[in-house]
Design an enzyme around this catalytic site. Structure first.
Site, PDB file in Angstrom:
ATOM      1  N   GLU A 443       1.045  -1.280   0.116  1.00 40.83           N
ATOM      2  CA  GLU A 443      -0.005  -0.029  -0.051  1.00 40.83           C
ATOM      3  C   GLU A 443       0.889   1.113   0.116  1.00 40.83           C
ATOM      4  OE1 GLU A 443      -2.503  -0.634  -0.684  1.00 40.83           O
ATOM      5  OE2 GLU A 443      -2.954  -2.759  -0.132  1.00 40.83           O
TER       6      GLU A 443
HETATM    7  C1  LIG Z   1       2.686  -9.906   0.704  1.00 35.41           C
HETATM    8  C2  LIG Z   1       2.368  -8.916  -0.251  1.00 35.41           C
HETATM    9  C3  LIG Z   1       0.978  -8.503  -0.573  1.00 35.41           C
HETATM   10  C4  LIG Z   1       0.680  -7.577  -1.307  1.00 35.41           C
HETATM   11  N1  LIG Z   1      -0.365  -7.345  -1.855  1.00 35.41           N
HETATM   12  C5  LIG Z   1      -0.708  -6.719  -2.988  1.00 35.41           C
HETATM   13  C6  LIG Z   1      -2.100  -6.546  -3.617  1.00 35.41           C
HETATM   14  O1  LIG Z   1      -2.991  -7.327  -2.938  1.00 35.41           O
HETATM   15  N2  LIG Z   1      -2.190  -6.089  -4.669  1.00 35.41           N
HETATM   16  C7  LIG Z   1      -1.132  -5.332  -5.291  1.00 35.41           C
HETATM   17  O2  LIG Z   1      -1.203  -4.770  -6.516  1.00 35.41           O
HETATM   18  N3  LIG Z   1       0.023  -5.321  -4.796  1.00 35.41           N
HETATM   19  C8  LIG Z   1       0.244  -5.973  -3.535  1.00 35.41           C
HETATM   20  N4  LIG Z   1       1.727  -5.922  -2.867  1.00 35.41           N
HETATM   21  C9  LIG Z   1       2.578  -5.081  -3.670  1.00 35.41           C
HETATM   22  C10 LIG Z   1       3.195  -4.131  -3.096  1.00 35.41           C
HETATM   23  O3  LIG Z   1       2.004  -3.008  -2.988  1.00 35.41           O
HETATM   24  C11 LIG Z   1       4.329  -3.654  -3.698  1.00 35.41           C
HETATM   25  O4  LIG Z   1       5.403  -4.566  -3.257  1.00 35.41           O
HETATM   26  C12 LIG Z   1       4.784  -2.050  -3.067  1.00 35.41           C
HETATM   27  O5  LIG Z   1       4.021  -1.311  -3.438  1.00 35.41           O
HETATM   28  C13 LIG Z   1       6.305  -1.917  -3.338  1.00 35.41           C
HETATM   29  O6  LIG Z   1       6.446  -1.910  -4.748  1.00 35.41           O
HETATM   30  P1  LIG Z   1       7.695  -2.567  -5.337  1.00 35.41           P
HETATM   31  O7  LIG Z   1       7.778  -4.167  -4.631  1.00 35.41           O
HETATM   32  O8  LIG Z   1       7.704  -2.891  -6.876  1.00 35.41           O
HETATM   33  O9  LIG Z   1       8.869  -1.875  -4.862  1.00 35.41           O
HETATM   34  P2  LIG Z   1       9.728  -0.845  -5.623  1.00 35.41           P
HETATM   35  O10 LIG Z   1       8.594   0.109  -6.436  1.00 35.41           O
HETATM   36  O11 LIG Z   1      10.666  -1.428  -6.510  1.00 35.41           O
HETATM   37  O12 LIG Z   1      10.306  -0.058  -4.525  1.00 35.41           O
HETATM   38  C14 LIG Z   1      11.530  -0.441  -3.991  1.00 35.41           C
HETATM   39  C15 LIG Z   1      12.252   0.536  -2.976  1.00 35.41           C
HETATM   40  O13 LIG Z   1      12.479   1.745  -3.734  1.00 35.41           O
HETATM   41  C16 LIG Z   1      11.742   3.074  -2.879  1.00 35.41           C
HETATM   42  N5  LIG Z   1      11.253   3.618  -4.156  1.00 35.41           N
HETATM   43  C17 LIG Z   1      10.724   3.550  -5.133  1.00 35.41           C
HETATM   44  N6  LIG Z   1      10.300   4.961  -5.866  1.00 35.41           N
HETATM   45  C18 LIG Z   1      10.965   5.851  -5.082  1.00 35.41           C
HETATM   46  C19 LIG Z   1      10.951   7.154  -5.087  1.00 35.41           C
HETATM   47  N7  LIG Z   1      10.350   7.878  -6.177  1.00 35.41           N
HETATM   48  N8  LIG Z   1      11.479   7.947  -4.014  1.00 35.41           N
HETATM   49  C20 LIG Z   1      12.081   7.396  -2.970  1.00 35.41           C
HETATM   50  N9  LIG Z   1      11.957   6.043  -2.870  1.00 35.41           N
HETATM   51  C21 LIG Z   1      11.217   5.350  -3.794  1.00 35.41           C
HETATM   52  C22 LIG Z   1      10.860   2.318  -2.149  1.00 35.41           C
HETATM   53  O14 LIG Z   1      10.440   3.093  -1.311  1.00 35.41           O
HETATM   54  C23 LIG Z   1      11.363   0.787  -2.021  1.00 35.41           C
HETATM   55  O15 LIG Z   1      12.019   0.949  -0.677  1.00 35.41           O
HETATM   56  C24 LIG Z   1       1.975  -6.969  -2.263  1.00 35.41           C
HETATM   57  C25 LIG Z   1       3.246  -7.303  -1.769  1.00 35.41           C
HETATM   58  C26 LIG Z   1       3.587  -8.102  -0.985  1.00 35.41           C
HETATM   59  C27 LIG Z   1       4.968  -8.457  -0.804  1.00 35.41           C
END
Ligand SMILES: Cc1cc2nc3c(=O)[nH]c(=O)nc-3n(C[C@H](O)[C@H](O)[C@H](O)COP(=O)(O)OP(=O)(O)OC[C@H]3O[C@@H](n4cnc5c(N)ncnc54)[C@H](O)[C@@H]3O)c2cc1C
Length: 601
Positions: A443
């Protein structure tokens, strides 16, 4: 394993004495008849029983057993989950806050939040199944056509069908502007959805008759980035004309993730292969519409922080009263025993009080957001609805990110209070750490929430959103300036309130020279804002308690504990803002000077 006991007295204190929900419900015509004080008490007490007696007992087994995916893509949830869900549906819980037109009970969102807190603390993984359905319901209620509402809302409201939120793809989570899932128009007005979504919570399950996926995808030729994303309903089974479950749609669970925690919730890779879907809301405005879902989910996730603090506090408190180790520095407190219980030691007390302060302060913050959500939907005037919406927008990233960080800290204290036993599974403390670790990630990570708060909510409104809140704090300080008993809270609160505005101004000025300053300051700014917000709530709770004490309450111990916890918060937690205040204006240079290729040699 700690036994969950719903903190009903604490809940009532926040509802009645801090937020004056009885007056709030009576003043909103939509709730005046339904949310009467007797009804509110009866529902919360009944909900507490369900959580204590049905959900809490299957929490640990759910963690150990996890979910199982079968070769045909179906998923079996842990033993007891399906039966608990059946009971939940029979009890009418899914329909609590939904629109009466679709079979809902029309009760306030703020009452639903109380139930969600108890569900989430007793069994977070289980609670995610109805939690996701709630977001899907809200999205359809806000953006669905009359026909879509008729077809999908009714079974979602009854709980026969569950819902999911499908945003994330293998290459993108925070940056949804680069998502690739495609939606191509079919001749019959529907769309063929193709692509892969990952990490989809509750994506497949054996609890419900059908699953309604709410999916972000791109239409052919749509503009690049977030302006070219549309939103679709994609059911697992196509609905029949009479609202039943028909043919299987082209969406299957390809696998489930093996993960650190929340094992009882199926985190699915969902493959959409020309699956039939229907557009929700206008073309290319999907992200806007999905914000209805995401905002519901963000408040839901803020609750996970409260749940982790409350659950770990309950376990640690019972243990600290029982476990014997060494003597108090001022001489034995339990001379009849071979050693004193560890609750005599100041450091153990510091951990317990931190958990308690975050659990009770966090509850107050989440319930406050829910009170504003009630008003966004049902306040009488447009002006009140707009003010509540602005307040909700400001508080949401603080509640989501700050409370989940605080929840994680509290869960770690839970392990620490147990000593080595905290690391051992049977005590349940390590499960809370593992389960709640996700809350600062999904989220919107803490980093993303911090950018939303400082960038979008504060700087882009020229500080208007912040001022709306700090004005409330200022008025409270002014009203209580002459109250001697409140001095220890009012003086530091007024100082922080002023400093909050000054720091915002400073960052705003330096951001005009260099936009990187926003990213460099944002997480410190968010944490500072969280501590300041909780200070306001703790000062108000101290005031409410002192008022009761002055009027000769029979619950002296309860209210004294409130004042003492507020004192702990102001003396031991709030000073953390000093460090954030320094680092948030330390500038971006030290963060950006080192070339990426020189981080390691
Ligand atoms: C158990 C679990 C349940 C989930 N449930 C759902 C679900 O029901 N539906 C769904 O759609 N998704 C779901 N997710 C996905 C989750 O919402 C994402 O993993 C999360 O939003 C982070 O995205 P990412 O993993 O691609 O990380 P990334 O976007 O790759 O981020 C990696 C790191 O970079 C940082 N970062 C990225 N951009 C910036 C910026 N501009 N400035 C500063 N820092 C930045 C982030 O804060 C993070 O620390 C789930 C994930 C898990 C693990």
């Amino acid at each position: 394993m700690p036994e969950y006991k719903a903190p009903l007295r604490e809940i009532k204190f926040v509802m009645d004495e801090l937020l004056d929900m009885p007056a709030h419900y009576a003043s909103v015509p939509a709730y005046a008849e339904t949310a009467t004080p007797d009804m509110v008490d009866a529902i919360i007490n009944e909900g507490a029983k369900f959580c204590e007696q049905v959900l809490a007992p299957i929490n640990r087994a759910g963690d150990m057993e996890g979910c199982t995916r079968h070769d045909d893509g179906s998923v079996t949830t842990p033993t007891g989950f399906k039966e608990a869900y059946k009971q939940y549906v029979e009890g009418g819980w899914p329909s609590m806050t939904a629109d009466e037109q679709y079979g809902g009970q029309g009760l306030p969102e703020s009452m639903g939040i109380v139930m969600s807190e108890m569900v989430g603390t007793s069994n977070w993984s289980w609670g995610m199944y109805p939690g996701l359905s709630h977001g899907a319901k809200n999205t359809l209620e806000a953006w669905g056509t009359a026909e879509q509402k008729e077809t999908y809302l009714t079974p979602l409201v009854s709980g026969e069908w569950t819902g999911t939120m499908c945003l994330t793809e293998p290459h993108c989570g925070s940056d949804l502007g680069i998502l690739k899932t495609k939606a191509e128009a079919n001749a019959d007005g529907s769309y063929a959805i193709s692509g892969t979504k990952i990490f989809i919570s509750a994506g497949e399950n054996d609890m419900s008759d059908n699953i309604v996926h709410i999916v972000l995808a791109r239409l052919p030729g749509a503009p690049e980035g977030t302006k070219g994303i549309s939103l679709f309903i994609v059911p697992k089974f196509l609905p029949t004309a009479d609202g039943g479950v028909g043919e299987r749609n082209g969406v299957v669970c390809g696998s489930i993730e093996h993960k650190m925690g929340i094992h009882g919730n199926a985190t699915c890779v969902m493959n959409f292969d020309g699956a039939k879907g229907w557009l929700i809301g206008p073309e290319n405005k999907g992200l806007n519409c999905m914000f209805t879902f995401m905002n519901t989910a963000r408040i839901g996730t803020a609750l996970q922080g409260v749940a982790a603090a409350e659950g770990s506090f309950q376990g640690a408190l019972a243990y600290a009263k029982d476990r014997l180790a060494m003597r108090s520095l001022t001489g034995p407190k339990a001379p009849e025993k071979p050693a004193d219980p560890i609750i005599v030691h100041p450091d153990v007390r510091k951990m317990l009080l931190t958990q308690k302060a975050f659990a009770e302060g966090g509850r107050a913050l989440v319930y406050l957001t829910a009170k504003n959500a009630d008003l966004v939907h049902h306040a009488e005037s447009e002006e009140e609805r707009k003010a509540a919406d602005d307040m909700l927008g400001f508080l949401t990233p603080i509640a989501k990110a700050f409370l989940t960080e605080a929840g994680l800290e509290s869960a770690n204290h839970g392990v620490q209070v147990f000593g080595g036993h905290g690391f051992i599974a049977e005590w349940g403390m390590e499960q809370i750490v593992r389960d709640t670790r996700i809350s600062t990630l999904y989220e919107g990570t803490t980093g993303i929430q911090a950018l939303d708060l400082l960038g979008r909510k504060v700087l882009m409104t020229q500080g208007a959103a912040l001022k709306q809140f700090t004005k409330l704090v200022h008025n409270f300080c002014k009203e209580n300036a002459e109250d001697e008993a409140m001095k220890e809270f009012i003086e530091p609160l007024a100082k922080i309130n002023k400093e909050w505005g000054d720091l915002t101004m400073k960052i705003g000025m330096s951001a005009m020279q260099n936009r990187e300053e926003v990213g460099a300051a944002s997480v410190d700014y968010l944490m500072y804002s969280g501590y300041a917000t909780l200070a306001f709530l703790w000062a108000q709770m101290a005031k409410a308690a002192q008022t009761q004490l002055a009027s000769g309450t029979t619950e002296e111990d309860f209210y004294n504990a409130k004042v003492k916890t507020a004192r702990f918060y102001f003396q031991r937690i709030l000073p953390r803002t000093a460090s954030h205040a320094i680092t948030m204006v330390a500038g971006a240079d030290a963060l950006l000077d080192l070339d990426a290729e020189h981080f390691a040699f």
